[in-house]
Design a protein around this motif. Structure first.
Motif, short mmCIF file in Angstrom:
data_model
loop_
_atom_site.label_atom_id
_atom_site.label_comp_id
_atom_site.label_asym_id
_atom_site.label_seq_id
_atom_site.Cartn_x
_atom_site.Cartn_y
_atom_site.Cartn_z
N PHE A 76 0.86 -1.18 0.00
CA PHE A 76 0.00 0.00 0.00
C PHE A 76 0.90 1.23 0.00
O PHE A 76 2.11 1.15 0.25
N ALA A 77 0.31 2.37 -0.31
CA ALA A 77 1.04 3.64 -0.32
C ALA A 77 0.21 4.66 0.45
O ALA A 77 -1.03 4.61 0.44
N LEU A 78 0.89 5.56 1.11
CA LEU A 78 0.24 6.59 1.91
C LEU A 78 0.77 7.94 1.47
O LEU A 78 1.98 8.19 1.52
N ASP A 79 -0.12 8.80 1.02
CA ASP A 79 0.27 10.12 0.55
C ASP A 79 0.36 11.09 1.73
O ASP A 79 -0.63 11.30 2.44
N ILE A 80 1.56 11.65 1.96
CA ILE A 80 1.77 12.60 3.06
C ILE A 80 2.32 13.90 2.45
O ILE A 80 3.55 14.09 2.39
N PRO A 81 1.47 14.77 1.95
CA PRO A 81 1.98 16.00 1.33
C PRO A 81 2.62 16.92 2.36
O PRO A 81 2.15 17.03 3.50
N PRO A 82 3.74 17.57 2.01
CA PRO A 82 4.37 18.52 2.94
C PRO A 82 3.48 19.72 3.19
O PRO A 82 2.61 20.07 2.36
N LEU A 83 3.70 20.38 4.32
CA LEU A 83 2.90 21.56 4.65
C LEU A 83 3.15 22.70 3.67
O LEU A 83 2.26 23.51 3.42
N THR A 84 4.36 22.77 3.11
CA THR A 84 4.71 23.80 2.15
C THR A 84 5.86 23.29 1.30
O THR A 84 6.47 22.27 1.61
N ASP A 85 6.14 23.99 0.21
CA ASP A 85 7.27 23.58 -0.61
C ASP A 85 8.57 24.15 -0.04
O ASP A 85 8.56 24.97 0.89
N ILE A 86 9.68 23.73 -0.60
CA ILE A 86 10.99 24.10 -0.04
C ILE A 86 11.25 25.60 -0.19
O ILE A 86 11.76 26.24 0.74
#
Length: 199
Positions: free
Chosen positions: A114-124
């Motif tokens: 399975f895969a879990l999408d954890i998007p960052p709070l903001t970009d670099i």
């Protein structure tokens, strides 16, 4: 155990597992690799934000010129390094890779469980600009609450790196090389990396 040694062990273990491990174990390792990659992408902006913001906030109010000079030097060195990397990547790497390519024999494609999408709070980029903005503002105003927030966030992120990211990194490397092994690309990758390191 030294981190470099553990990373080398991760490379060796990944190659061996990719060749001889059962499919269920390989898929479990690939699942860990995907989850760790998502977690790492989530953590990188936080690392940049809190470490840079805390470091700048500790500067004295009279350190404006020093900070400006540091920013200029950092930007110039980053730009120069990027240009040098681009030249090497465009001029040398294609020739090296073309000479080290070997046809993969019966590549196998496996998927994680399975895969879990954890998007960052903001970009670099946003994290970097925010860190400089608030770091300079805290240094100029002497706001103790925000300085404590920056220092506390830095301590939390530092503990997360030491207790979670670094111990798990060799397993992530093992997952990467295991995936390359079952895809039949690990030999080409190692040869290319070796030639680039020699350069």
């Amino acid at each position: 155990m030294n981190l470099i040694f553990r990373l080398v062990l991760g490379i060796v273990a990944g190659i061996l597992l990719g060749q001889w491990a059962p499919e269920s174990l390989i898929r479990a390792l690939l699942t860990f690799k995907v989850l760790f990659g998502e977690l790492l992408e989530y953590a990188i902006p936080l690392i940049i934000l809190f470490f840079i913001m805390s470091g700048i906030a500790r500067l004295e109010r009279s350190s404006g010129r020093l900070l400006a000079l540091t920013m200029v030097l950092a930007y110039a060195s980053t730009t120069l390094a990027g240009l040098m990397s681009a030249v090497v990547g465009l001029e040398l790497v294609p020739h090296i890779v073309s000479h080290t390519q070997m046809p993969a024999s019966h590549p196998m494609v496996l998927q994680p469980y399975f895969a879990l999408d954890i998007p960052p709070l903001t970009d670099i980029s946003t994290a970097l600009v925010t860190a400089f903005l608030f770091g300079i503002g805290i240094s100029a105003t002497g706001h103790d609450g925000l300085r404590n927030l920056a220092d506390g966030g830095r301590d939390i992120v530092e503990r997360f790196i030491a207790k979670a990211l670094i111990p798990a990194l060799p397993f992530y490397i093992a997952g990467l090389f295991c995936e390359m092994t079952i895809a039949g690309t690990v030999a080409n990758t190692l040869k290319s990396f070796g030639m680039i390191l020699i350069l």
